[in-house]
Design a protein around this motif. Structure first.
Motif, PDB file in Angstrom:
ATOM      1  N   ASP A   1       0.458 -17.138   4.078  1.00 48.95           N
ATOM      2  CA  ASP A   1       1.460 -16.864   3.052  1.00 48.95           C
ATOM      3  C   ASP A   1       1.281 -15.505   2.379  1.00 48.95           C
ATOM      4  OD1 ASP A   1      -0.887 -17.547   1.827  1.00 48.95           O
ATOM      5  OD2 ASP A   1      -0.009 -19.025   0.459  1.00 48.95           O
ATOM      6  N   LEU A   2       0.560 -14.615   3.065  1.00 45.79           N
ATOM      7  CA  LEU A   2       0.262 -13.292   2.535  1.00 45.79           C
ATOM      8  C   LEU A   2       0.771 -12.234   3.506  1.00 45.79           C
ATOM      9  CD1 LEU A   2      -1.266 -11.908   0.206  1.00 45.79           C
ATOM     10  CD2 LEU A   2      -3.322 -12.078   1.569  1.00 45.79           C
ATOM     11  N   ALA A   3       1.405 -11.190   2.972  1.00 47.51           N
ATOM     12  CA  ALA A   3       1.934 -10.111   3.812  1.00 47.51           C
ATOM     13  C   ALA A   3       1.345  -8.779   3.365  1.00 47.51           C
ATOM     14  CB  ALA A   3       3.454 -10.066   3.711  1.00 47.51           C
ATOM     15  N   HIS A   4       1.356  -7.813   4.276  1.00 40.16           N
ATOM     16  CA  HIS A   4       0.904  -6.450   3.970  1.00 40.16           C
ATOM     17  C   HIS A   4       1.980  -5.491   4.446  1.00 40.16           C
ATOM     18  CE1 HIS A   4      -1.360  -2.727   5.394  1.00 40.16           C
ATOM     19  NE2 HIS A   4      -1.354  -2.652   4.082  1.00 40.16           N
ATOM     20  N   VAL A   5       2.431  -4.624   3.533  1.00 41.21           N
ATOM     21  CA  VAL A   5       3.392  -3.587   3.891  1.00 41.21           C
ATOM     22  C   VAL A   5       2.863  -2.254   3.390  1.00 41.21           C
ATOM     23  CG1 VAL A   5       5.411  -5.092   3.906  1.00 41.21           C
ATOM     24  CG2 VAL A   5       4.781  -3.924   1.806  1.00 41.21           C
ATOM     25  N   GLU A   6       3.207  -1.203   4.111  1.00 35.65           N
ATOM     26  CA  GLU A   6       2.766   0.131   3.733  1.00 35.65           C
ATOM     27  C   GLU A   6       3.996   1.001   3.484  1.00 35.65           C
ATOM     28  OE1 GLU A   6      -0.185   3.707   5.239  1.00 35.65           O
ATOM     29  OE2 GLU A   6       0.083   1.925   6.472  1.00 35.65           O
TER      30      GLU A   6
ATOM     31  N   VAL B   1      -8.112   1.729   3.839  1.00 34.87           N
ATOM     32  CA  VAL B   1      -7.450   0.712   3.029  1.00 34.87           C
ATOM     33  C   VAL B   1      -6.468  -0.086   3.884  1.00 34.87           C
ATOM     34  CG1 VAL B   1      -5.899   0.357   1.067  1.00 34.87           C
ATOM     35  CG2 VAL B   1      -7.757   2.015   0.904  1.00 34.87           C
ATOM     36  N   ARG B   2      -5.757   0.579   4.786  1.00 33.83           N
ATOM     37  CA  ARG B   2      -4.819  -0.106   5.687  1.00 33.83           C
ATOM     38  C   ARG B   2      -5.543  -1.184   6.505  1.00 33.83           C
ATOM     39  NH1 ARG B   2      -3.555   3.932   8.877  1.00 33.83           N
ATOM     40  NH2 ARG B   2      -2.044   4.739   7.385  1.00 33.83           N
ATOM     41  N   ARG B   3      -6.696  -0.824   7.070  1.00 35.95           N
ATOM     42  CA  ARG B   3      -7.463  -1.807   7.863  1.00 35.95           C
ATOM     43  C   ARG B   3      -7.926  -2.977   6.991  1.00 35.95           C
ATOM     44  NH1 ARG B   3      -9.320   3.011  10.055  1.00 35.95           N
ATOM     45  NH2 ARG B   3     -11.169   3.005   8.700  1.00 35.95           N
ATOM     46  N   MET B   4      -8.418  -2.677   5.788  1.00 37.47           N
ATOM     47  CA  MET B   4      -8.915  -3.728   4.907  1.00 37.47           C
ATOM     48  C   MET B   4      -7.783  -4.672   4.489  1.00 37.47           C
ATOM     49  SD  MET B   4     -10.901  -3.483   1.260  1.00 37.47           S
ATOM     50  CE  MET B   4      -9.521  -2.792   0.394  1.00 37.47           C
ATOM     51  N   LEU B   5      -6.651  -4.118   4.084  1.00 39.09           N
ATOM     52  CA  LEU B   5      -5.539  -4.959   3.641  1.00 39.09           C
ATOM     53  C   LEU B   5      -4.949  -5.763   4.795  1.00 39.09           C
ATOM     54  CD1 LEU B   5      -3.707  -2.554   1.166  1.00 39.09           C
ATOM     55  CD2 LEU B   5      -5.379  -4.338   0.648  1.00 39.09           C
ATOM     56  N   HIS B   6      -4.885  -5.159   5.985  1.00 39.53           N
ATOM     57  CA  HIS B   6      -4.392  -5.893   7.157  1.00 39.53           C
ATOM     58  C   HIS B   6      -5.307  -7.071   7.470  1.00 39.53           C
ATOM     59  CE1 HIS B   6      -2.402  -6.673  10.928  1.00 39.53           C
ATOM     60  NE2 HIS B   6      -3.573  -6.653  11.533  1.00 39.53           N
ATOM     61  N   THR B   7      -6.610  -6.856   7.380  1.00 40.83           N
ATOM     62  CA  THR B   7      -7.562  -7.941   7.629  1.00 40.83           C
ATOM     63  C   THR B   7      -7.403  -9.070   6.620  1.00 40.83           C
ATOM     64  OG1 THR B   7      -9.142  -6.382   8.574  1.00 40.83           O
ATOM     65  CG2 THR B   7     -10.017  -8.503   7.847  1.00 40.83           C
ATOM     66  N   VAL B   8      -7.273  -8.721   5.350  1.00 41.30           N
ATOM     67  CA  VAL B   8      -7.103  -9.732   4.303  1.00 41.30           C
ATOM     68  C   VAL B   8      -5.797 -10.497   4.516  1.00 41.30           C
ATOM     69  CG1 VAL B   8      -6.708 -10.055   1.823  1.00 41.30           C
ATOM     70  CG2 VAL B   8      -8.524  -8.531   2.606  1.00 41.30           C
ATOM     71  N   ALA B   9      -4.719  -9.784   4.817  1.00 41.85           N
ATOM     72  CA  ALA B   9      -3.416 -10.427   4.997  1.00 41.85           C
ATOM     73  C   ALA B   9      -3.374 -11.311   6.238  1.00 41.85           C
ATOM     74  CB  ALA B   9      -2.316  -9.377   5.076  1.00 41.85           C
ATOM     75  N   SER B  10      -4.096 -10.948   7.286  1.00 42.75           N
ATOM     76  CA  SER B  10      -4.069 -11.742   8.513  1.00 42.75           C
ATOM     77  C   SER B  10      -4.862 -13.042   8.382  1.00 42.75           C
ATOM     78  CB  SER B  10      -4.598 -10.922   9.687  1.00 42.75           C
ATOM     79  OG  SER B  10      -5.965 -10.622   9.507  1.00 42.75           O
TER      80      SER B  10
ATOM     81  N   GLN C   1       0.846  -1.194   0.000  1.00 47.76           N
ATOM     82  CA  GLN C   1       0.000   0.000   0.000  1.00 47.76           C
ATOM     83  C   GLN C   1       0.879   1.241   0.000  1.00 47.76           C
ATOM     84  OE1 GLN C   1      -2.513   0.456   3.421  1.00 47.76           O
ATOM     85  NE2 GLN C   1      -3.086   2.534   2.865  1.00 47.76           N
ATOM     86  N   PHE C   2       0.664   2.101  -0.977  1.00 50.21           N
ATOM     87  CA  PHE C   2       1.345   3.389  -1.024  1.00 50.21           C
ATOM     88  C   PHE C   2       0.385   4.431  -0.468  1.00 50.21           C
ATOM     89  CE2 PHE C   2       3.370   0.894  -4.310  1.00 50.21           C
ATOM     90  CZ  PHE C   2       4.710   1.143  -4.096  1.00 50.21           C
TER      91      PHE C   2
END
Length: 136
Positions: free
Chosen positions: A81-86, A68-77, A56-57
């Motif tokens: 095998d999935l990571a989320h970086v900002e 978007v940060r909350r949504m992507l963190h939820t999906v990644a958690s 996420q930029f």
């Protein structure tokens, strides 16, 4: 200039503005191909996920970035095998030109090798994000 001509020009400009606004609104959050971009994990000061990484930029003044940060963190958690970086472009403006970021939030779906497989400008549609992750 006659009043009728001035009204016609003003009306045409309003119609053109509405059409452009609707087109931009429809394109917001839709999945786009990543092209031939490769994401360097050093730019996020972290490692890529084994299967995929949601990059996420954002900027400090971005109003939609926390959502978007909350949504992507939820999906990644939900997947191991999935990571989320900002990546905060406020502190790394050089990355906006390297990765052709024109608005925040922008989200990349990056596979384990660093290839950008999908790109979302704005808030990603959840079903499109799920489809992009399934394709990795």
């Amino acid at each position: 200039m006659s009043p009728a001509l001035a009204l016609a020009i003003a009306g045409a400009l309003i119609v053109l503005s509405v059409i452009i606004g609707v087109a931009l609104r429809l394109a917001d959050g839709r999945r786009r191909g990543g092209g031939h971009l490769r994401f360097d994990p050093v730019d996020a000061s972290g490692a890529l996920g084994p299967r995929a990484t949601l990059v996420q930029f954002s900027t400090e003044m971005c109003a939609r970035c926390p959502q978007v940060r909350r949504m992507l963190h939820t999906v990644a958690s939900q997947e191991d095998d999935l990571a989320h970086v900002e990546v905060d472009l406020t502190h790394r403006p050089d990355l906006s030109s390297r990765y052709r970021i024109l608005q925040t939030p922008t989200t990349f779906v990056v596979d384990g090798t660093g290839a950008v497989r999908a790109r979302f400008n704005g808030v990603p549609h959840p079903h499109a994000l799920t489809e992009a992750l399934a394709a990795v």
